[in-house]
Design an enzyme around this catalytic site. Sequence first.
Site, short mmCIF file in Angstrom:
data_model
loop_
_atom_site.label_atom_id
_atom_site.label_comp_id
_atom_site.label_asym_id
_atom_site.label_seq_id
_atom_site.Cartn_x
_atom_site.Cartn_y
_atom_site.Cartn_z
N HIS A 185 -3.29 49.75 5.24
CA HIS A 185 -2.53 48.51 5.33
C HIS A 185 -1.75 48.50 6.64
O HIS A 185 -1.28 49.53 7.08
CB HIS A 185 -1.55 48.39 4.15
CG HIS A 185 -1.05 47.01 3.97
ND1 HIS A 185 0.04 46.53 4.66
CD2 HIS A 185 -1.51 45.98 3.22
CE1 HIS A 185 0.24 45.27 4.31
NE2 HIS A 185 -0.69 44.91 3.45
N ASP B 167 -5.87 45.79 -3.27
CA ASP B 167 -7.24 45.40 -3.58
C ASP B 167 -8.09 46.52 -4.18
O ASP B 167 -9.22 46.28 -4.61
CB ASP B 167 -7.95 44.87 -2.31
CG ASP B 167 -7.36 43.56 -1.85
OD1 ASP B 167 -6.99 42.75 -2.71
OD2 ASP B 167 -7.25 43.35 -0.62
N1 CMC Z 1 -11.24 53.37 5.97
C1 CMC Z 1 -11.41 54.21 7.00
N2 CMC Z 1 -10.65 54.22 8.09
C2 CMC Z 1 -9.65 53.34 8.17
C3 CMC Z 1 -9.41 52.41 7.13
C4 CMC Z 1 -10.24 52.45 5.99
N3 CMC Z 1 -10.06 51.61 4.98
N4 CMC Z 1 -8.36 51.63 7.47
C5 CMC Z 1 -7.95 52.05 8.67
N5 CMC Z 1 -8.73 53.09 9.10
C6 CMC Z 1 -8.56 53.85 10.34
C7 CMC Z 1 -9.04 53.08 11.55
O1 CMC Z 1 -10.39 53.35 11.84
C8 CMC Z 1 -8.11 53.56 12.61
O2 CMC Z 1 -8.53 54.84 13.00
P1 CMC Z 1 -8.29 55.37 14.53
O3 CMC Z 1 -6.81 55.47 14.68
O4 CMC Z 1 -9.00 56.67 14.58
O5 CMC Z 1 -8.90 54.32 15.42
C9 CMC Z 1 -6.77 53.77 11.87
O6 CMC Z 1 -7.16 54.04 10.52
C10 CMC Z 1 -5.85 52.56 11.93
O7 CMC Z 1 -6.56 51.42 11.44
P2 CMC Z 1 -6.45 49.97 12.05
O8 CMC Z 1 -7.70 49.23 11.73
O9 CMC Z 1 -6.02 50.05 13.49
O10 CMC Z 1 -5.22 49.41 11.18
P3 CMC Z 1 -4.83 47.90 11.00
O11 CMC Z 1 -3.40 47.88 10.67
O12 CMC Z 1 -5.30 47.07 12.15
O13 CMC Z 1 -5.74 47.47 9.74
C11 CMC Z 1 -6.50 47.08 7.54
C12 CMC Z 1 -5.29 47.38 8.44
C13 CMC Z 1 -6.00 46.77 6.14
C14 CMC Z 1 -7.26 45.88 8.09
C15 CMC Z 1 -7.41 48.34 7.51
O14 CMC Z 1 -6.71 49.44 6.97
C16 CMC Z 1 -8.72 48.11 6.75
O15 CMC Z 1 -9.69 47.63 7.34
N6 CMC Z 1 -8.77 48.46 5.43
C17 CMC Z 1 -9.94 48.17 4.61
C18 CMC Z 1 -9.95 46.71 4.19
C19 CMC Z 1 -8.89 46.42 3.15
O16 CMC Z 1 -8.77 47.12 2.15
N7 CMC Z 1 -8.15 45.32 3.35
C20 CMC Z 1 -7.13 44.85 2.39
C21 CMC Z 1 -5.75 44.94 2.95
S1 CMC Z 1 -4.45 44.73 1.73
C22 CMC Z 1 -4.56 43.13 1.08
C23 CMC Z 1 -4.83 42.04 2.04
O17 CMC Z 1 -4.29 41.96 3.14
O18 CMC Z 1 -5.60 41.17 1.69
#
Ligand code: CMC
Length: 392
Positions: free
Chosen positions: A270, A327
Amino acid sequence: TGLVTLDAGFTNTASCESAITYIDGDEGILRYRGYPIEQLAEGSTFVETSFLLIHGHLPSESELADFTARIQRHTLLHEDLKRFFDGFPRDAHPMPVLSSAVSALSTFYPNSLNPFDDEQVELSTVRLMAKLPTIAAYAHRKSLGQPLLYPDNRLGLVENFTRLAFGNPAEDYELDPVLVKALDQLLILHADHEQNCSTSTVRLVGSGQANLFASVSAGIHALSGPLHGGANSAVLDMLETIRDSDDDVDTFMTRVKNKEKGVRLMGFGHRVYKNYDPRAAIVKKTADEVLSKLGKRDEMLDIALRLEEIALNDEYFIERKLYPNVDFYTGIIYKAMGFPTKMFTVLFALGRLPGWIAQWREMINDPATKIGRPRQVYVGEGARDYVPLESR
Ligand code: CMC
């Protein structure tokens, strides 16, 4: 003019002041109007929480009765709008159907579109709260080829929605109190989450003074993506893929950690919560209760529990502070309730609606609001002369 700062994804840029929802991502705290999410999930109802978000205080008995009655009076869709559902392919995804129907509401109610007329805004608020469940249920029924029922205005919002989604016009529908209570609680948990992707979209569209229906319709599209609300159905797809493939849970996790293209542990991570998502803690408990009360032991839940255990003890996830988000477990509950995977994000939209409305109203009434218009850092070509086609 002047110096602009690049902040991709707005990780460190506040777009507004807001008095609606407070999140402390390090401590795992979420409060609506100051009230802890745990207390609201336990003691409130979705309609009461919606009033709280929109109006800023817990309603008195008469305020709640009035709000409830007004929503009940507006559950019907215009008969012409009902025909709209026939225009989509039978297997249409219900999210774009939902968004299109909300967009269409502005054509049916041109008398409630003025953002600066409080009575009109109140009317479109009530219409949205009342009609979105009907629209959602109809999108679901259409995709199954089942008849559309009329709402029963003796019922509350969640009861009505459940009956519209699962009832049969030829028979009495017996409401399952376990299902109604759990759904009501899930809607509360989704009701607002400050400036997330869809809410920021609603505010941005509204900042140009587009009406509430148009702004919410845009928010529904924003919610549909798999990194946002679409994650709840993506989680179930992921669990089913693991169940049906030769990969075991460990092999799948290796693919996640190797960052194979498009492979993430859905339902984890998140932008704001870096400790735990307080909503996920409540949902996990609800999943357990609902599955045991409905007598549905689910192998998906077993896979999810194993994935969670591995992730919580794995360096990759620990270093990046990745925890289960709201989720991760909701899809398992929705499935047990009888909703197809396609409907999960629609249920998220039903829950998020009061938050979108509250944020849009706060934005419209805030004297500091300006049209949302981010700047950019230009990285393209410098000035160059046009070359006629024959000389290229
Ligand atoms: N699985 C594997 N790696 C992950 C995941 C995941 N679910 N989420 C983040 N990472 C890694 C990402 O690859 C990155 O690694 P590195 O630092 O080596 O490049 C690091 O963790 C930081 O991730 P980010 O994508 O820069 O973080 P963000 O704040 O931009 O993204 C997020 C947040 C929720 C989009 C992301 O964690 C994600 O894609 N999660 C899976 C989808 C998900 O469950 N979304 C629902 C969010 S909660 C409810 C809502 O908003 O609807």
